[in-house]
Design a protein around this motif. Sequence first.
Motif, mmCIF file in Angstrom:
data_model
loop_
_atom_site.group_PDB
_atom_site.id
_atom_site.type_symbol
_atom_site.label_atom_id
_atom_site.label_comp_id
_atom_site.label_asym_id
_atom_site.label_seq_id
_atom_site.Cartn_x
_atom_site.Cartn_y
_atom_site.Cartn_z
ATOM 1 N N ALA A 316 -19.238 -47.974 -31.701
ATOM 2 C CA ALA A 316 -18.245 -48.088 -32.769
ATOM 3 C C ALA A 316 -16.882 -48.425 -32.175
ATOM 4 O O ALA A 316 -16.605 -48.128 -31.012
ATOM 5 N N ASP A 317 -16.034 -49.044 -32.982
ATOM 6 C CA ASP A 317 -14.684 -49.405 -32.539
ATOM 7 C C ASP A 317 -13.617 -48.492 -33.128
ATOM 8 O O ASP A 317 -12.608 -48.202 -32.480
ATOM 9 N N LEU A 318 -13.824 -48.049 -34.360
ATOM 10 C CA LEU A 318 -12.883 -47.168 -35.043
ATOM 11 C C LEU A 318 -13.672 -46.047 -35.708
ATOM 12 O O LEU A 318 -14.835 -46.228 -36.076
ATOM 13 N N ILE A 319 -13.019 -44.887 -35.886
ATOM 14 C CA ILE A 319 -13.676 -43.718 -36.461
ATOM 15 C C ILE A 319 -12.936 -43.305 -37.735
ATOM 16 O O ILE A 319 -11.733 -43.038 -37.711
ATOM 17 N N ALA A 320 -13.670 -43.259 -38.840
ATOM 18 C CA ALA A 320 -13.095 -42.898 -40.134
ATOM 19 C C ALA A 320 -13.378 -41.436 -40.446
ATOM 20 O O ALA A 320 -14.527 -41.003 -40.432
ATOM 21 N N LEU A 321 -12.323 -40.680 -40.715
ATOM 22 C CA LEU A 321 -12.432 -39.279 -41.098
ATOM 23 C C LEU A 321 -11.797 -39.084 -42.467
ATOM 24 O O LEU A 321 -10.732 -39.647 -42.746
ATOM 25 N N GLY A 322 -12.436 -38.267 -43.296
ATOM 26 C CA GLY A 322 -11.942 -38.051 -44.638
ATOM 27 C C GLY A 322 -11.229 -36.731 -44.815
ATOM 28 O O GLY A 322 -10.015 -36.643 -44.749
ATOM 29 N N ARG A 323 -12.016 -35.667 -45.018
ATOM 30 C CA ARG A 323 -11.402 -34.381 -45.354
ATOM 31 C C ARG A 323 -10.488 -33.854 -44.256
ATOM 32 O O ARG A 323 -9.542 -33.117 -44.533
ATOM 33 N N ALA A 324 -10.734 -34.231 -43.008
ATOM 34 C CA ALA A 324 -9.838 -33.798 -41.930
ATOM 35 C C ALA A 324 -8.433 -34.345 -42.143
ATOM 36 O O ALA A 324 -7.437 -33.647 -41.910
ATOM 37 N N PHE A 325 -8.329 -35.593 -42.624
ATOM 38 C CA PHE A 325 -7.016 -36.163 -42.945
ATOM 39 C C PHE A 325 -6.456 -35.558 -44.224
ATOM 40 O O PHE A 325 -5.241 -35.389 -44.367
ATOM 41 N N LEU A 326 -7.335 -35.249 -45.166
ATOM 42 C CA LEU A 326 -6.893 -34.636 -46.413
ATOM 43 C C LEU A 326 -6.118 -33.343 -46.133
ATOM 44 O O LEU A 326 -5.032 -33.119 -46.668
ATOM 45 N N ALA A 327 -6.676 -32.497 -45.267
ATOM 46 C CA ALA A 327 -6.082 -31.178 -45.019
ATOM 47 C C ALA A 327 -5.038 -31.172 -43.919
ATOM 48 O O ALA A 327 -4.311 -30.180 -43.768
ATOM 49 N N ASN A 328 -4.948 -32.256 -43.167
ATOM 50 C CA ASN A 328 -4.055 -32.284 -42.008
ATOM 51 C C ASN A 328 -3.275 -33.590 -41.970
ATOM 52 O O ASN A 328 -3.741 -34.588 -41.406
ATOM 53 N N PRO A 329 -2.101 -33.629 -42.575
ATOM 54 C CA PRO A 329 -1.333 -34.870 -42.591
ATOM 55 C C PRO A 329 -1.011 -35.385 -41.197
ATOM 56 O O PRO A 329 -0.898 -36.591 -40.995
ATOM 57 N N ASP A 330 -0.889 -34.492 -40.230
ATOM 58 C CA ASP A 330 -0.629 -34.880 -38.843
ATOM 59 C C ASP A 330 -1.895 -34.763 -38.002
ATOM 60 O O ASP A 330 -1.852 -34.343 -36.842
ATOM 61 N N LEU A 331 -3.019 -35.175 -38.552
ATOM 62 C CA LEU A 331 -4.305 -35.010 -37.874
ATOM 63 C C LEU A 331 -4.326 -35.655 -36.494
ATOM 64 O O LEU A 331 -4.882 -35.079 -35.547
ATOM 65 N N VAL A 332 -3.740 -36.821 -36.345
ATOM 66 C CA VAL A 332 -3.785 -37.507 -35.055
ATOM 67 C C VAL A 332 -3.176 -36.633 -33.969
ATOM 68 O O VAL A 332 -3.753 -36.455 -32.889
ATOM 69 N N GLU A 333 -2.017 -36.059 -34.253
ATOM 70 C CA GLU A 333 -1.348 -35.214 -33.262
ATOM 71 C C GLU A 333 -2.144 -33.932 -33.016
ATOM 72 O O GLU A 333 -2.248 -33.464 -31.874
ATOM 73 N N ARG A 334 -2.718 -33.365 -34.052
ATOM 74 C CA ARG A 334 -3.509 -32.142 -33.880
ATOM 75 C C ARG A 334 -4.727 -32.397 -32.986
ATOM 76 O O ARG A 334 -5.050 -31.591 -32.113
ATOM 77 N N LEU A 335 -5.419 -33.519 -33.217
ATOM 78 C CA LEU A 335 -6.582 -33.824 -32.390
ATOM 79 C C LEU A 335 -6.167 -34.171 -30.962
ATOM 80 O O LEU A 335 -6.848 -33.805 -30.000
ATOM 81 N N ARG A 336 -5.033 -34.850 -30.815
ATOM 82 C CA ARG A 336 -4.577 -35.237 -29.482
ATOM 83 C C ARG A 336 -4.257 -34.018 -28.629
ATOM 84 O O ARG A 336 -4.475 -33.991 -27.414
ATOM 85 N N THR A 337 -3.725 -32.988 -29.271
ATOM 86 C CA THR A 337 -3.292 -31.791 -28.540
ATOM 87 C C THR A 337 -4.272 -30.635 -28.675
ATOM 88 O O THR A 337 -3.975 -29.515 -28.230
ATOM 89 N N ASP A 338 -5.418 -30.870 -29.300
ATOM 90 C CA ASP A 338 -6.420 -29.813 -29.530
ATOM 91 C C ASP A 338 -5.826 -28.626 -30.274
ATOM 92 O O ASP A 338 -6.171 -27.459 -30.026
ATOM 93 N N ALA A 339 -4.925 -28.920 -31.195
ATOM 94 C CA ALA A 339 -4.310 -27.870 -32.011
ATOM 95 C C ALA A 339 -5.261 -27.461 -33.137
ATOM 96 O O ALA A 339 -6.124 -28.250 -33.548
ATOM 97 N N PRO A 340 -5.132 -26.250 -33.637
ATOM 98 C CA PRO A 340 -5.997 -25.835 -34.752
ATOM 99 C C PRO A 340 -5.735 -26.667 -35.999
ATOM 100 O O PRO A 340 -4.635 -27.184 -36.197
#
Length: 376
Positions: A316-340
């Motif tokens: 795959a080239d890109l990964i689509a996430l739904g509810r994770a973005f719904l609940a986390n407006p800053d999801l990219v930063e949270r995943l990058r830093t392994d934040a809860p």
Amino acid sequence: MTNAPVESRLFESARLGTLDLPNRLVMAPMTRNRASADGVPLPMMATYYAQRASAGLIIAEASTPNAVGQTYPNITAIHTRDQVAGWRQVTETVRAAGGRMFLQLQHGGRVGHPDTSGLMPVAPSPVPLPETVFTPSGHQDAVVPRELTVEEIRATVADFAAAARNAVDAGFAGVEVHAANGYLLHQFLAQGTNHRTDAYGGPVAHRIRFVVEVVRAVVAAVGPERVGVRIAPGVTVNGIEEGDTEQIYPALVAALAELGPAYLHVVFADPAQPLFRQLRELWPNTLVANPVLGWGGPLPADGGKLKGEQLLAAGADLIALGRAFLANPDLVERLRTDAPLNAVRDRGLMYVGGEAGYTDYPTLAETRVPAALTSR
């Protein structure tokens, strides 16, 4: 001596058509029922999407290309001037926040009700949805849809092309043709909902025809670099019974590849499945994969990061996430830093309208206690 940690490929930049994406995380399209009754996006939708502008790409929620395609109350559409103007406010706000957006085009087919759209739903064949459908007065039994004539099929293809032009006029970078999850295009693909005996039913080559014609018209309207297609091999939501999943999708993807859309979006992609690997081999352009995270269940603690990485490793080239973005407006930063991650709230809040469960999910910055307070 220790080695520095290797950053996930999810955070690498990528190219999609003419777009430069800052990361490989895509906000998947999710119906949220926050539009006006006539399908016009409301101002709070601009806030919602701008909060999530750090996604590599946002695919905005399903919007209908004509009135009869409306599925549920208060969903967005893209076939009137007011709807285009409402969406333009959203795209301008997101662009100012640094984001990039495609718009998903969806015709509900038999998933609809006269109490919602004012019209009798249409479908490839008069086969009703085998479950209730949500309407302005609550859940009701589905009605028997009216079978589309060949002339109406052609008109629907033209409506999709016009909707794509409207989306570009509204400021979207492109559109995603929704051929998944049991809506009209998926209904043409599936044996359980397509009982036609003309050139749009029967053998695989006939059942893929409508989807191919829609995509061809949309590509002609706005250019292949502005077009994506979403498919859901084997998914049975909205009463879909494909019957020959292993045969129809390779044929469909091969036909779509000849039209040159910028991406193919595979719902509930599983890197262990031979069909996923076969579709990857058939598809020459960007592949967007939506991992299996449990339909309606709680999000995994990592929000899908591990499965996303596995899909990238599988091609795959890109990964689509739904509810994770719904609940986390800053999801990219949270995943990058392994934040809860924030948990998704009551499922009912997804569709009831209003700010609750929509624009009020906190960012990390809003949940952290200032150091000055903890030192008192």
